[in-house]
Design a protein around this motif. Structure first.
Motif, PDB file in Angstrom:
ATOM      1  N   ILE A 181      -1.567  13.282   8.908  1.00 21.42           N
ATOM      2  CA  ILE A 181      -1.875  13.096  10.322  1.00 21.42           C
ATOM      3  C   ILE A 181      -2.934  14.096  10.777  1.00 21.42           C
ATOM      4  O   ILE A 181      -2.797  15.304  10.578  1.00 21.42           O
ATOM      5  CB  ILE A 181      -0.605  13.273  11.189  1.00 21.42           C
ATOM      6  N   THR A 182      -3.993  13.569  11.401  1.00 20.68           N
ATOM      7  CA  THR A 182      -5.028  14.395  12.026  1.00 20.68           C
ATOM      8  C   THR A 182      -5.175  13.950  13.475  1.00 20.68           C
ATOM      9  O   THR A 182      -5.231  12.748  13.754  1.00 20.68           O
ATOM     10  CB  THR A 182      -6.372  14.259  11.302  1.00 20.68           C
ATOM     11  N   CYS A 183      -5.213  14.926  14.389  1.00 19.77           N
ATOM     12  CA  CYS A 183      -5.381  14.648  15.816  1.00 19.77           C
ATOM     13  C   CYS A 183      -6.554  15.461  16.341  1.00 19.77           C
ATOM     14  O   CYS A 183      -6.511  16.708  16.315  1.00 19.77           O
ATOM     15  CB  CYS A 183      -4.115  15.002  16.598  1.00 19.77           C
ATOM     16  N   VAL A 184      -7.580  14.753  16.777  1.00 16.14           N
ATOM     17  CA  VAL A 184      -8.789  15.391  17.301  1.00 16.14           C
ATOM     18  C   VAL A 184      -8.925  15.021  18.771  1.00 16.14           C
ATOM     19  O   VAL A 184      -8.820  13.840  19.132  1.00 16.14           O
ATOM     20  CB  VAL A 184     -10.045  14.946  16.511  1.00 16.14           C
ATOM     21  N   GLN A 236     -17.719  18.765  22.967  1.00 19.57           N
ATOM     22  CA  GLN A 236     -16.921  19.595  22.071  1.00 19.57           C
ATOM     23  C   GLN A 236     -15.644  18.868  21.655  1.00 19.57           C
ATOM     24  O   GLN A 236     -15.001  18.212  22.455  1.00 19.57           O
ATOM     25  CB  GLN A 236     -16.567  20.924  22.743  1.00 19.57           C
ATOM     26  N   ARG A 237     -15.305  19.023  20.390  1.00 16.35           N
ATOM     27  CA  ARG A 237     -14.102  18.390  19.848  1.00 16.35           C
ATOM     28  C   ARG A 237     -13.172  19.466  19.290  1.00 16.35           C
ATOM     29  O   ARG A 237     -13.632  20.465  18.726  1.00 16.35           O
ATOM     30  CB  ARG A 237     -14.482  17.389  18.746  1.00 16.35           C
ATOM     31  N   TYR A 238     -11.880  19.241  19.470  1.00 13.28           N
ATOM     32  CA  TYR A 238     -10.871  20.206  19.041  1.00 13.28           C
ATOM     33  C   TYR A 238      -9.886  19.511  18.113  1.00 13.28           C
ATOM     34  O   TYR A 238      -9.279  18.495  18.486  1.00 13.28           O
ATOM     35  CB  TYR A 238     -10.141  20.776  20.260  1.00 13.28           C
ATOM     36  N   THR A 239      -9.745  20.020  16.914  1.00 10.82           N
ATOM     37  CA  THR A 239      -8.807  19.462  15.944  1.00 10.82           C
ATOM     38  C   THR A 239      -7.489  20.215  16.071  1.00 10.82           C
ATOM     39  O   THR A 239      -7.367  21.358  15.625  1.00 10.82           O
ATOM     40  CB  THR A 239      -9.347  19.573  14.509  1.00 10.82           C
ATOM     41  N   GLY A 295      -2.890  27.247  15.001  1.00 13.68           N
ATOM     42  CA  GLY A 295      -3.978  26.321  15.265  1.00 13.68           C
ATOM     43  C   GLY A 295      -5.287  27.069  15.360  1.00 13.68           C
ATOM     44  O   GLY A 295      -5.308  28.301  15.359  1.00 13.68           O
ATOM     45  N   PRO A 296      -6.398  26.361  15.471  1.00  6.76           N
ATOM     46  CA  PRO A 296      -6.503  24.894  15.412  1.00  6.76           C
ATOM     47  C   PRO A 296      -6.288  24.360  13.998  1.00  6.76           C
ATOM     48  O   PRO A 296      -6.157  25.135  13.050  1.00  6.76           O
ATOM     49  CB  PRO A 296      -7.929  24.638  15.910  1.00  6.76           C
ATOM     50  N   ALA A 297      -6.262  23.033  13.885  1.00  2.00           N
ATOM     51  CA  ALA A 297      -6.085  22.347  12.606  1.00  2.00           C
ATOM     52  C   ALA A 297      -4.779  22.755  11.932  1.00  2.00           C
ATOM     53  O   ALA A 297      -4.736  23.082  10.749  1.00  2.00           O
ATOM     54  CB  ALA A 297      -7.275  22.589  11.686  1.00  2.00           C
ATOM     55  N   THR A 298      -3.694  22.743  12.695  1.00  4.30           N
ATOM     56  CA  THR A 298      -2.398  23.126  12.140  1.00  4.30           C
ATOM     57  C   THR A 298      -1.941  22.153  11.064  1.00  4.30           C
ATOM     58  O   THR A 298      -2.307  20.971  11.064  1.00  4.30           O
ATOM     59  CB  THR A 298      -1.345  23.215  13.264  1.00  4.30           C
TER      60      THR A 298
END
Length: 277
Positions: free
Chosen positions: A10-13, A22-25, A222-225
């Motif tokens: 699972i990836t949530c951006v 700007q995008r945050y993962t 995080g980010p990208a946990t």
């Protein structure tokens, strides 16, 4: 048997509201599953994405990539086999405790007499017989949590999703609620299923996670946990959450998990300080 809830890669951006470019993962390539009848807790630093994963499992948030399955079937839309108990107050203040408990049954079209009978039975089951006509503002924090628990479990979900449900309670009330949760989780479901209810429990309290769970999953800062540790909790059941903390095995498990979690908590704290500066 297929997992009750299976989150694969699972990836949530998210896109920033303040800066649309700007995008945050929040979550990246996270895999997590809960077996039927299993109690799994997820711990991690504040703001690491624990609730994001829970919302994905509930079908409230569609992941940017990855696959969610419920008892082997791909999840599309809301997870109808799950009940969700939120961290924040979710009771309707204009409805009585009983009306809050049966709200889901009424929405499903359950006949009024049957909904009332089941609601009163669940009020008694969580220790609130005689309080059916009280409104939320007339109940203590622990009593409101009992109403919320009955509201969730009366629908007899196969999966229970819980987002730090007891974090606002004092320690004594919290331990009482944790023991009540374990008793209700272990009780047979109304559907007569051979397996018990699966629970995915989000908490920032490592003691709570160990005391309640069959397995504890640690998320990175995080980010990208993503999950970075998984521990089987081999403490005997049934458990009293206050007494089990004195067992040598509890202390050993706490030390093992904290050794993984500690650095991530410090990373999360440093990130929060930088953002506040």
């Amino acid at each position: 048997m297929a997992p009750a809830l299976d989150l694969q890669a699972i990836t949530c951006v998210f896109t920033s509201r303040e800066a649309p470019g700007q995008r945050y993962t929040a979550v990246q390539e996270a895999t997590l599953s809960v077996a039927p009848g299993e109690f799994v807790s997820v711990v991690g630093p504040t703001g690491c994405g624990k609730s994001t994963l829970l919302n994905v499992g509930a079908g409230l948030l569609a992941p940017s990539s990855g696959q969610v399955s419920v008892f082997g079937e791909p999840l599309t839309g809301l997870n109808r086999r799950a009940g969700y108990m939120f961290q924040t107050e979710s009771l309707m203040p204009w409805k009585t405790a009983l009306d809050n408990v049966i709200a889901g049954l009424v929405f499903r079209g359950t006949p009024a007499a049957e909904a009332d009978r089941l609601g009163r039975a669940w009020m008694a089951r969580v220790g609130l017989a005689g309080f059916e006509d009280r409104y939320p503002h007339q109940l203590s924090g622990g009593m409101r949590k009992r109403v919320a628990m009955a509201q969730t479990l009366i629908l007899d979900p196969d999966i229970i999703l819980m987002d730090e449900p007891f974090s606002a309670l004092d320690i004594q009330t919290r331990q009482l609620m944790e023991n009540e949760l374990l008793e209700l989780w272990a009780a047979p479901s109304a559907s007569g299923a051979s397996h018990g209810r699966a629970v995915l429990f989000i908490t920032h309290d490592l003691d709570e996670a160990i005391a309640l769970s069959d397995r504890v999953v640690v998320l990175s800062a995080g980010p990208a946990t993503r999950p970075i540790g998984e521990f089987v909790i081999d403490l005997p059941r049934p458990r009293n959450v206050a007494e089990i903390r004195d067992q040598a095995r509890f202390v050993e498990l706490h030390a093992q998990i904290w050794a993984v979690l500690r650095d991530e908590v410090l990373k999360g704290y440093d990130q929060q300080k930088r953002r506040a500066a």
